[in-house]
Enzyme design. Structure first.
Site, PDB file in Angstrom:
ATOM      1  N   PHE A  60      35.844 -16.259 -10.118  1.00  0.00           N
ATOM      2  CA  PHE A  60      36.447 -17.401  -9.424  1.00  0.00           C
ATOM      3  C   PHE A  60      37.405 -16.985  -8.318  1.00  0.00           C
ATOM      4  O   PHE A  60      37.990 -17.843  -7.658  1.00  0.00           O
ATOM      5  CB  PHE A  60      37.175 -18.310 -10.420  1.00  0.00           C
TER       6      PHE A  60
ATOM      7  N   ARG B 204      48.148 -31.574 -15.138  1.00  0.00           N
ATOM      8  CA  ARG B 204      46.757 -31.289 -14.767  1.00  0.00           C
ATOM      9  C   ARG B 204      45.803 -32.379 -15.242  1.00  0.00           C
ATOM     10  O   ARG B 204      44.785 -32.656 -14.578  1.00  0.00           O
ATOM     11  CB  ARG B 204      46.347 -29.919 -15.302  1.00  0.00           C
TER      12      ARG B 204
ATOM     13  N   ARG C 281      54.621 -24.740 -19.280  1.00  0.00           N
ATOM     14  CA  ARG C 281      53.166 -24.671 -19.512  1.00  0.00           C
ATOM     15  C   ARG C 281      52.677 -25.875 -20.316  1.00  0.00           C
ATOM     16  O   ARG C 281      51.556 -26.343 -20.131  1.00  0.00           O
ATOM     17  CB  ARG C 281      52.802 -23.338 -20.155  1.00  0.00           C
TER      18      ARG C 281
ATOM     19  N   LYS D 222      50.511 -26.439  -5.862  1.00  0.00           N
ATOM     20  CA  LYS D 222      49.431 -25.861  -5.053  1.00  0.00           C
ATOM     21  C   LYS D 222      49.025 -26.780  -3.880  1.00  0.00           C
ATOM     22  O   LYS D 222      49.414 -27.960  -3.838  1.00  0.00           O
ATOM     23  CB  LYS D 222      48.241 -25.568  -5.971  1.00  0.00           C
TER      24      LYS D 222
ATOM     25  N   ASN E  19      43.707 -27.254  -9.474  1.00  0.00           N
ATOM     26  CA  ASN E  19      44.405 -27.689 -10.699  1.00  0.00           C
ATOM     27  C   ASN E  19      45.901 -27.875 -10.500  1.00  0.00           C
ATOM     28  O   ASN E  19      46.686 -27.746 -11.439  1.00  0.00           O
ATOM     29  CB  ASN E  19      44.073 -26.757 -11.868  1.00  0.00           C
TER      30      ASN E  19
ATOM     31  N   THR F  53      44.551 -24.931 -17.989  1.00  0.00           N
ATOM     32  CA  THR F  53      44.033 -24.528 -16.656  1.00  0.00           C
ATOM     33  C   THR F  53      42.904 -25.460 -16.208  1.00  0.00           C
ATOM     34  O   THR F  53      42.825 -25.835 -15.032  1.00  0.00           O
ATOM     35  CB  THR F  53      43.478 -23.081 -16.735  1.00  0.00           C
TER      36      THR F  53
ATOM     37  N   GLU G  54      57.118 -12.807 -10.891  1.00  0.00           N
ATOM     38  CA  GLU G  54      56.755 -13.869  -9.942  1.00  0.00           C
ATOM     39  C   GLU G  54      57.981 -14.447  -9.241  1.00  0.00           C
ATOM     40  O   GLU G  54      57.924 -14.783  -8.054  1.00  0.00           O
ATOM     41  CB  GLU G  54      55.977 -14.958 -10.686  1.00  0.00           C
TER      42      GLU G  54
ATOM     43  N   TYR H 114      47.843 -12.658  -7.290  1.00  0.00           N
ATOM     44  CA  TYR H 114      46.813 -12.886  -8.314  1.00  0.00           C
ATOM     45  C   TYR H 114      45.984 -11.622  -8.543  1.00  0.00           C
ATOM     46  O   TYR H 114      44.798 -11.716  -8.864  1.00  0.00           O
ATOM     47  CB  TYR H 114      45.890 -14.032  -7.879  1.00  0.00           C
TER      48      TYR H 114
ATOM     49  N   HIS I  95      50.784 -23.968 -10.715  1.00  0.00           N
ATOM     50  CA  HIS I  95      50.798 -22.669 -11.404  1.00  0.00           C
ATOM     51  C   HIS I  95      52.127 -22.529 -12.122  1.00  0.00           C
ATOM     52  O   HIS I  95      53.156 -22.966 -11.619  1.00  0.00           O
ATOM     53  CB  HIS I  95      50.666 -21.528 -10.375  1.00  0.00           C
TER      54      HIS I  95
HETATM   55  P1  AMP Z   1      46.391 -18.014 -14.453  1.00  0.00           P
HETATM   56  O1  AMP Z   1      46.862 -16.646 -14.073  1.00  0.00           O
HETATM   57  O2  AMP Z   1      45.774 -18.091 -15.813  1.00  0.00           O
HETATM   58  O3  AMP Z   1      47.406 -19.078 -14.145  1.00  0.00           O
HETATM   59  O4  AMP Z   1      45.152 -18.326 -13.481  1.00  0.00           O
HETATM   60  C1  AMP Z   1      45.393 -18.411 -12.129  1.00  0.00           C
HETATM   61  C2  AMP Z   1      44.518 -19.424 -11.508  1.00  0.00           C
HETATM   62  O5  AMP Z   1      43.197 -18.909 -11.421  1.00  0.00           O
HETATM   63  C3  AMP Z   1      44.370 -20.730 -12.270  1.00  0.00           C
HETATM   64  O6  AMP Z   1      45.451 -21.596 -12.119  1.00  0.00           O
HETATM   65  C4  AMP Z   1      43.115 -21.264 -11.619  1.00  0.00           C
HETATM   66  O7  AMP Z   1      43.392 -21.838 -10.352  1.00  0.00           O
HETATM   67  C5  AMP Z   1      42.292 -20.001 -11.448  1.00  0.00           C
HETATM   68  N1  AMP Z   1      41.414 -19.859 -12.592  1.00  0.00           N
HETATM   69  C6  AMP Z   1      41.672 -19.344 -13.793  1.00  0.00           C
HETATM   70  N2  AMP Z   1      40.595 -19.404 -14.610  1.00  0.00           N
HETATM   71  C7  AMP Z   1      39.615 -19.985 -13.886  1.00  0.00           C
HETATM   72  C8  AMP Z   1      38.254 -20.325 -14.130  1.00  0.00           C
HETATM   73  N3  AMP Z   1      37.690 -20.088 -15.312  1.00  0.00           N
HETATM   74  N4  AMP Z   1      37.551 -20.897 -13.133  1.00  0.00           N
HETATM   75  C9  AMP Z   1      38.115 -21.134 -11.922  1.00  0.00           C
HETATM   76  N5  AMP Z   1      39.402 -20.842 -11.627  1.00  0.00           N
HETATM   77  C10 AMP Z   1      40.148 -20.271 -12.581  1.00  0.00           C
END
Ligand code: AMP
Length: 136
Positions: free
Chosen positions: A60, A105, A88, A12, A115, A94, A129, A52, A118
């Site tokens: 968020f 991370r 992962r 990122k 973070n 996350t 993806e 996303y 991805h």
């Molecule tokens: P994921 O699809 O679970 O990989 O989530 C995508 C991205 O959304 C994560 O890598 C974070 O950058 C963001 N994200 C997910 N959960 C949160 C959260 N609780 N607060 C802030 N950002 C989040």
């Protein structure tokens, strides 16, 4: 039977601007994940919305959008045994505060938004993806 898989990894904007692409890639390679394709690009708002989409109504999302368009990203296809799960594990939680010591991370993340990385979370998302960013 051992399962050879492909997964999508995105380094990122925070990690790209800190100059830690190489450090992150070293972790993949030393864990047996091969980079089979890679490119650097800058996402548009439309692309972030599309990529996303499942998060578009989450609290968020605005922060995620601003962050993901803030600078270039480095996208890769990783290949190896159980690559989706393995990637992962290497990434960590996350939330960097909850990530295990030694994960990417834990070492480099600042917040749930910043973070570092991805990784696809399932076979179906890996397929989607990878096809989103690559023609292979
Ligand atoms: P994921 O699809 O679970 O990989 O989530 C995508 C991205 O959304 C994560 O890598 C974070 O950058 C963001 N994200 C997910 N959960 C949160 C959260 N609780 N607060 C802030 N950002 C989040």
């Amino acid at each position: 039977m051992i399962q050879k898989e492909r997964t999508l990894s995105i380094i990122k904007p925070d990690a790209v601007s800190k100059g830690i692409i190489g450090a992150i890639i070293s972790r993949f390679e030393s864990s047996g994940l091969l980079i089979v394709s890679a490119k650097m690009l800058q996402l548009t708002t439309d692309q972030v919305l599309e990529f996303y989409n499942e998060h578009k109504n989450k609290f968020f999302f605005k922060d995620l959008m601003e962050f993901m368009i803030s600078g270039p990203i480095f996208v890769q296809i990783l290949e190896g045994n159980y690559a989706i799960r393995r990637n992962r594990e290497i990434m960590g939680n996350t939330d960097p505060m909850k990530a295990l010591a030694g994960t990417i991370r834990f070492d480099y993340g600042e917040s749930c938004t910043k973070n570092v990385i991805h990784g696809s979370d399932s076979e179906s998302s890996a397929k989607y993806e990878i096809a989103y960013f690559f023609d292979i």
